[in-house]
Each structure stands twice: as structure tokens, then as C-alpha cells.
Design a protein around this motif. Structure first.
Motif, PDB file in Angstrom:
ATOM      1  N   GLY A  49       0.801  -1.221   0.000  1.00 26.96           N
ATOM      2  CA  GLY A  49       0.000   0.000   0.000  1.00 26.96           C
ATOM      3  C   GLY A  49       0.832   1.268   0.000  1.00 26.96           C
ATOM      4  O   GLY A  49       0.320   2.352   0.282  1.00 26.96           O
ATOM      5  N   TRP A  50       2.112   1.165  -0.333  1.00 29.11           N
ATOM      6  CA  TRP A  50       2.998   2.333  -0.375  1.00 29.11           C
ATOM      7  C   TRP A  50       2.877   3.066  -1.697  1.00 29.11           C
ATOM      8  O   TRP A  50       3.226   4.237  -1.800  1.00 29.11           O
ATOM      9  CB  TRP A  50       4.445   1.928  -0.177  1.00 29.11           C
ATOM     10  CG  TRP A  50       4.738   1.261   1.129  1.00 29.11           C
ATOM     11  CD1 TRP A  50       3.865   0.958   2.140  1.00 29.11           C
ATOM     12  CD2 TRP A  50       6.016   0.795   1.575  1.00 29.11           C
ATOM     13  NE1 TRP A  50       4.516   0.333   3.169  1.00 29.11           N
ATOM     14  CE2 TRP A  50       5.848   0.220   2.854  1.00 29.11           C
ATOM     15  CE3 TRP A  50       7.279   0.802   1.007  1.00 29.11           C
ATOM     16  CZ2 TRP A  50       6.894  -0.326   3.574  1.00 29.11           C
ATOM     17  CZ3 TRP A  50       8.330   0.242   1.728  1.00 29.11           C
ATOM     18  CH2 TRP A  50       8.137  -0.305   3.004  1.00 29.11           C
ATOM     19  N   LEU A  51       2.404   2.361  -2.729  1.00 33.69           N
ATOM     20  CA  LEU A  51       2.241   2.928  -4.066  1.00 33.69           C
ATOM     21  C   LEU A  51       0.868   2.569  -4.609  1.00 33.69           C
ATOM     22  O   LEU A  51       0.281   1.563  -4.209  1.00 33.69           O
ATOM     23  CB  LEU A  51       3.278   2.353  -5.047  1.00 33.69           C
ATOM     24  CG  LEU A  51       4.752   2.587  -4.849  1.00 33.69           C
ATOM     25  CD1 LEU A  51       5.547   1.780  -5.869  1.00 33.69           C
ATOM     26  CD2 LEU A  51       5.086   4.058  -4.992  1.00 33.69           C
ATOM     27  N   THR A  52       0.388   3.389  -5.527  1.00 36.75           N
ATOM     28  CA  THR A  52      -0.711   3.020  -6.394  1.00 36.75           C
ATOM     29  C   THR A  52      -0.140   3.030  -7.811  1.00 36.75           C
ATOM     30  O   THR A  52       0.935   3.593  -8.048  1.00 36.75           O
ATOM     31  CB  THR A  52      -1.895   4.002  -6.298  1.00 36.75           C
ATOM     32  OG1 THR A  52      -1.450   5.313  -6.635  1.00 36.75           O
ATOM     33  CG2 THR A  52      -2.496   3.994  -4.899  1.00 36.75           C
ATOM     34  N   ASP A  53      -0.847   2.409  -8.719  1.00 33.79           N
ATOM     35  CA  ASP A  53      -0.374   2.399 -10.101  1.00 33.79           C
ATOM     36  C   ASP A  53      -1.531   2.640 -11.045  1.00 33.79           C
ATOM     37  O   ASP A  53      -2.689   2.632 -10.646  1.00 33.79           O
ATOM     38  CB  ASP A  53       0.362   1.110 -10.440  1.00 33.79           C
ATOM     39  CG  ASP A  53      -0.539  -0.109 -10.420  1.00 33.79           C
ATOM     40  OD1 ASP A  53      -1.622  -0.070  -9.793  1.00 33.79           O
ATOM     41  OD2 ASP A  53      -0.178  -1.116 -11.032  1.00 33.79           O
ATOM     42  N   GLY A  54      -1.196   2.880 -12.287  1.00 27.06           N
ATOM     43  CA  GLY A  54      -2.198   3.102 -13.313  1.00 27.06           C
ATOM     44  C   GLY A  54      -1.511   3.143 -14.665  1.00 27.06           C
ATOM     45  O   GLY A  54      -0.309   2.907 -14.774  1.00 27.06           O
ATOM     46  N   TRP A  55      -2.296   3.440 -15.682  1.00 26.01           N
ATOM     47  CA  TRP A  55      -1.783   3.495 -17.044  1.00 26.01           C
ATOM     48  C   TRP A  55      -2.084   4.860 -17.641  1.00 26.01           C
ATOM     49  O   TRP A  55      -3.113   5.468 -17.334  1.00 26.01           O
ATOM     50  CB  TRP A  55      -2.403   2.406 -17.899  1.00 26.01           C
ATOM     51  CG  TRP A  55      -1.986   1.042 -17.457  1.00 26.01           C
ATOM     52  CD1 TRP A  55      -2.616   0.240 -16.542  1.00 26.01           C
ATOM     53  CD2 TRP A  55      -0.819   0.335 -17.868  1.00 26.01           C
ATOM     54  NE1 TRP A  55      -1.918  -0.926 -16.380  1.00 26.01           N
ATOM     55  CE2 TRP A  55      -0.803  -0.900 -17.184  1.00 26.01           C
ATOM     56  CE3 TRP A  55       0.212   0.609 -18.759  1.00 26.01           C
ATOM     57  CZ2 TRP A  55       0.184  -1.851 -17.355  1.00 26.01           C
ATOM     58  CZ3 TRP A  55       1.204  -0.341 -18.932  1.00 26.01           C
ATOM     59  CH2 TRP A  55       1.184  -1.552 -18.240  1.00 26.01           C
TER      60      TRP A  55
END
Length: 101
Positions: A49-55
Motif C-alpha cells: 500500500g505504499w504505491l498506487t499504479d495506473g496506465w
């Protein structure tokens, strides 16, 4: 997460611009960490839960395939900040080029 050179360098690169989106290639260049060591750490940070991601959206790509981006969460900023603080007092990580030695 075990504190390694790769993690410390990656943390420093992410925390250099904590509110921006980060791309894998940009992170590799900024940290000096090769993809084989970087992507497993990014995956662990996502799980923690330290990062989120996406495109990228189609409008951002200029004809190339979309890039995956990573964004620090508030939890990630706290955790990576703690890792960098610890590394600053650890002799193994004393390196003037990292900005916290």
C-alpha cells in the motif's frame, strides 16, 4: 521489507518528487537500479500500500504503447521517509551522491 541498496536508491528517487507520477524507465535512470531489481520492489510496495499504479490515457501516449505509472501514497511517503532516515545513519549507505549522507 529488507533494506538494501536498491531499495534505498529507489526510495530516494521516489521521494525526490513525492507527489508526481513515476515511470519505470525514469525510476531506473534516476535511481541507478536495474529493472530486474526494481520491479520486484515496486510490486512489494504496491502490495504494502505504499504505491498506487495506473496506465497513461490514450491521449498521453503520442502513438506509443501506454506506460504504467506509480504514485506514492501517504503511507508510502511515511515508510520510505523512515527508510531514508534509517539509511542516513547506516554506514553501508554513506554515499554523498544520494543526498542524505
Amino acid at each position: 521489507m529488507r533494506v538494501t541498496y536498491a531499495l534505498v536508491r529507489l526510495a530516494a528517487a521516489l521521494m525526490n518528487a513525492p507527489d508526481e507520477r513515476h515511470w519505470g524507465y525514469e525510476l531506473s535512470r534516476a535511481s541507478g537500479v536495474r529493472s530486474g531489481a526494481m520491479y520486484p520492489r515496486l510490486s512489494t510496495m504496491l502490495e504494502e500500500g505504499w504505491l498506487t499504479d495506473g496506465w497513461e490515457s490514450a491521449g498521453e501516449t503520442s502513438g506509443r504503447p501506454p506506460r504504467r505509472y506509480y504514485h506514492l501514497t501517504d503511507k508510502g511517503k511515511i515508510e520510505l521517509g523512515a527508510i531514508l532516515s534509517k539509511a542516513a545513519s547506516d554506514e553501508r549507505f554513506k554515499n554523498p551522491g544520494w543526498g542524505f549522507a
